[in-house]
Write a protein that holds these residues in place. Sequence first.
Motif, PDB file in Angstrom:
ATOM      1  N   UNK A  44       0.831  -1.208   0.000  1.00 32.34           N
ATOM      2  CA  UNK A  44       0.000   0.000   0.000  1.00 32.34           C
ATOM      3  C   UNK A  44       0.864   1.256   0.000  1.00 32.34           C
ATOM      4  N   UNK A  45       1.933   1.252   0.789  1.00 37.23           N
ATOM      5  CA  UNK A  45       2.840   2.407   0.828  1.00 37.23           C
ATOM      6  C   UNK A  45       3.463   2.647  -0.543  1.00 37.23           C
ATOM      7  N   UNK A  46       3.910   1.558  -1.183  1.00 36.01           N
ATOM      8  CA  UNK A  46       4.506   1.681  -2.515  1.00 36.01           C
ATOM      9  C   UNK A  46       3.500   2.249  -3.512  1.00 36.01           C
ATOM     10  N   UNK A  47       2.280   1.749  -3.467  1.00 34.40           N
ATOM     11  CA  UNK A  47       1.235   2.216  -4.378  1.00 34.40           C
ATOM     12  C   UNK A  47       0.887   3.682  -4.111  1.00 34.40           C
ATOM     13  N   UNK A  48       0.742   4.042  -2.843  1.00 36.34           N
ATOM     14  CA  UNK A  48       0.404   5.416  -2.481  1.00 36.34           C
ATOM     15  C   UNK A  48       1.473   6.386  -2.970  1.00 36.34           C
ATOM     16  N   UNK A  49       2.721   6.008  -2.789  1.00 37.64           N
ATOM     17  CA  UNK A  49       3.807   6.886  -3.208  1.00 37.64           C
ATOM     18  C   UNK A  49       3.934   6.913  -4.733  1.00 37.64           C
ATOM     19  N   UNK A  50       3.861   5.768  -5.366  1.00 38.97           N
ATOM     20  CA  UNK A  50       4.026   5.693  -6.809  1.00 38.97           C
ATOM     21  C   UNK A  50       2.910   6.357  -7.587  1.00 38.97           C
ATOM     22  N   UNK A  51       1.683   6.207  -7.119  1.00 44.10           N
ATOM     23  CA  UNK A  51       0.526   6.774  -7.828  1.00 44.10           C
ATOM     24  C   UNK A  51       0.019   8.079  -7.211  1.00 44.10           C
ATOM     25  N   UNK A  52       0.583   8.429  -6.070  1.00 44.78           N
ATOM     26  CA  UNK A  52       0.185   9.634  -5.335  1.00 44.78           C
ATOM     27  C   UNK A  52      -1.314   9.617  -5.018  1.00 44.78           C
ATOM     28  N   UNK A  53      -1.729   8.525  -4.390  1.00 45.31           N
ATOM     29  CA  UNK A  53      -3.136   8.337  -4.008  1.00 45.31           C
ATOM     30  C   UNK A  53      -3.212   7.810  -2.581  1.00 45.31           C
TER      31      UNK A  53
END
Length: 119
Positions: A44-53
């Motif tokens: 989730x952290x990777x996704x939040x940072x990568x997609x800025x969501x």
Amino acid sequence: MLLESGFLEYVTHRRGYSLSIASLSLALSFRSAEPELETALRLMRDLAQGRQVNVDVAIADLDEMVYLESVLFSRKGIFRRMVEGSRTPIADTSLGCAFLAGLDSTQREKMLKTFRPSA
């Protein structure tokens, strides 16, 4: 029964009841029984940072969603998490709408009827 079992305590200055520390033990027990959440949090952290969501994992409980994990993206690069156990209404939130969208049409219609005011 909750009072006698130690999960609830009477707070004199508030003239009411409050959850005791034993309730936290129940929550931590639930949390430790779900080790997949730790793996999910990293992803989730990777996704939040990568997609800025913002990325959340929640479960439905009656007409509310209960957060199990949450990563809120900040444009300043600071991550903060919703408190596990926080509740939000299904009917009024994007999280609830995403949950409803994942239900089959029969389940979704049944749940939507519970949100509609009775005439």
